[in-house]
Scaffold this active site. Structure first.
Site, PDB file in Angstrom:
ATOM      1  N   HIS A  17       8.541 -13.215  44.796  1.00  0.00           N
ATOM      2  CA  HIS A  17       7.480 -12.338  45.318  1.00  0.00           C
ATOM      3  C   HIS A  17       7.659 -12.119  46.822  1.00  0.00           C
ATOM      4  CE1 HIS A  17       4.774 -14.089  41.918  1.00  0.00           C
ATOM      5  NE2 HIS A  17       5.070 -12.854  41.566  1.00  0.00           N
ATOM      6  N   LYS A  41      -7.529 -13.674  32.077  1.00  0.00           N
ATOM      7  CA  LYS A  41      -6.555 -14.762  32.131  1.00  0.00           C
ATOM      8  C   LYS A  41      -7.231 -15.981  32.758  1.00  0.00           C
ATOM      9  CE  LYS A  41      -2.326 -12.044  32.832  1.00  0.00           C
ATOM     10  NZ  LYS A  41      -1.259 -11.770  33.807  1.00  0.00           N
ATOM     11  N   ARG A  90      12.934  -7.865  37.840  1.00  0.00           N
ATOM     12  CA  ARG A  90      13.863  -8.994  37.855  1.00  0.00           C
ATOM     13  C   ARG A  90      15.047  -8.755  36.940  1.00  0.00           C
ATOM     14  NH1 ARG A  90       9.227 -13.198  36.562  1.00  0.00           N
ATOM     15  NH2 ARG A  90       8.889 -11.432  35.182  1.00  0.00           N
ATOM     16  N   SER A 128       6.135 -17.175  38.043  1.00  0.00           N
ATOM     17  CA  SER A 128       5.053 -18.123  38.312  1.00  0.00           C
ATOM     18  C   SER A 128       4.871 -19.052  37.110  1.00  0.00           C
ATOM     19  CB  SER A 128       3.749 -17.370  38.592  1.00  0.00           C
ATOM     20  OG  SER A 128       3.894 -16.540  39.709  1.00  0.00           O
TER      21      SER A 128
HETATM   22  O1  PNS Z   1       1.809 -10.431  38.534  1.00  0.00           O
HETATM   23  P1  PNS Z   1       1.532  -9.682  37.260  1.00  0.00           P
HETATM   24  O2  PNS Z   1       0.623 -10.508  36.364  1.00  0.00           O
HETATM   25  O3  PNS Z   1       2.787  -9.221  36.560  1.00  0.00           O
HETATM   26  O4  PNS Z   1       0.714  -8.369  37.701  1.00  0.00           O
HETATM   27  C1  PNS Z   1       0.217  -7.484  36.725  1.00  0.00           C
HETATM   28  C2  PNS Z   1      -0.768  -6.497  37.345  1.00  0.00           C
HETATM   29  C3  PNS Z   1      -1.847  -7.221  38.119  1.00  0.00           C
HETATM   30  C4  PNS Z   1      -0.035  -5.589  38.310  1.00  0.00           C
HETATM   31  C5  PNS Z   1      -1.369  -5.646  36.181  1.00  0.00           C
HETATM   32  O5  PNS Z   1      -1.845  -6.489  35.190  1.00  0.00           O
HETATM   33  C6  PNS Z   1      -2.487  -4.746  36.669  1.00  0.00           C
HETATM   34  O6  PNS Z   1      -2.256  -3.756  37.334  1.00  0.00           O
HETATM   35  N1  PNS Z   1      -3.727  -5.144  36.328  1.00  0.00           N
HETATM   36  C7  PNS Z   1      -4.923  -4.454  36.768  1.00  0.00           C
HETATM   37  C8  PNS Z   1      -5.488  -3.615  35.624  1.00  0.00           C
HETATM   38  C9  PNS Z   1      -4.728  -2.302  35.538  1.00  0.00           C
HETATM   39  O7  PNS Z   1      -4.623  -1.559  36.499  1.00  0.00           O
HETATM   40  N2  PNS Z   1      -4.185  -2.014  34.340  1.00  0.00           N
HETATM   41  C10 PNS Z   1      -3.480  -0.770  34.114  1.00  0.00           C
HETATM   42  C11 PNS Z   1      -2.007  -0.887  34.343  1.00  0.00           C
HETATM   43  S1  PNS Z   1      -1.246  -0.634  32.801  1.00  0.00           S
END
Ligand code: PNS
Length: 167
Positions: A17, A41, A90, A128
């Site tokens: 990150h 989560k 990644r 993570s």
């Molecule tokens: O670190 P992560 O868990 O891969 O991040 C995922 C994240 C936070 C970017 C994604 O889950 C997200 O954008 N969540 C907020 C809800 C949202 O906007 N959903 C629509 C995107 S499909």
């Protein structure tokens, strides 16, 4: 001003990150790291703890700020007046999910474009989830997360054991 948002769970922030943050901050005027406060989560760290760890490890980058957010990433981008959303790729296994997210976000908000950074090869296998699993079994996570983060992870999981010297 070209402002970008890098949204994520960051539970906890990894060296992968941090590499993306440093590189994205080099191309954006300002980078807002958005820490998702996700009620669905159950993260290891509270959103405040994740924000504080991120602030700590990014304190050397003047154009980075860290904020918690809830709800949609594109809404957070709009609130921040950001036109770019940053994500790291990644490996090919990330691609399908990231493409789906980028296309969904684009259809939700035309004013926000996703910028992908390919993760440095050294960090391409780090997540993570893997960090937490290795720490849970008392393994050495010093190669995966910054030292101050490793301390927090061991303290939280309760497996400080043999790695105190290394972190
Ligand atoms: O670190 P992560 O868990 O891969 O991040 C995922 C994240 C936070 C970017 C994604 O889950 C997200 O954008 N969540 C907020 C809800 C949202 O906007 N959903 C629509 C995107 S499909």
């Amino acid at each position: 001003m070209k402002r970008a948002v890098y949204p994520g769970s960051f539970d906890p922030v990894t060296k992968g990150h941090l590499d993306i943050i440093e590189r994205a901050a080099a191309v954006a005027d300002e980078l807002v790291v958005g820490v998702l406060n996700n009620n669905e989560k159950t993260p290891l760290f509270s959103v405040e703890e994740r924000v504080n760890m991120l602030k700590d490890v990014t304190s050397h980058i003047p154009n980075v700020r860290v904020e918690a957010f809830s709800g949609l990433s594109v809404e957070f981008c709009k609130k921040c007046e950001a036109s770019f959303l940053v994500r790291g790729l990644r490996a090919v296994t990330d691609f399908e999910y990231e493409l789906q997210m980028a296309q969904t976000n684009r259809s939700l908000e035309r004013g926000v474009d996703t910028l992908f950074f390919t993760t440095e090869l050294n960090y391409a296998y780090i997540s993570s989830t893997i960090v937490k699993e290795v720490a849970f079994y008392g393994g050495d996570i010093s190669g995966f997360v910054p030292p101050q983060v490793a301390k927090h992870v061991y303290a939280k999981i309760g497996t400080a054991k043999n790695h105190e010297d290394g972190v």
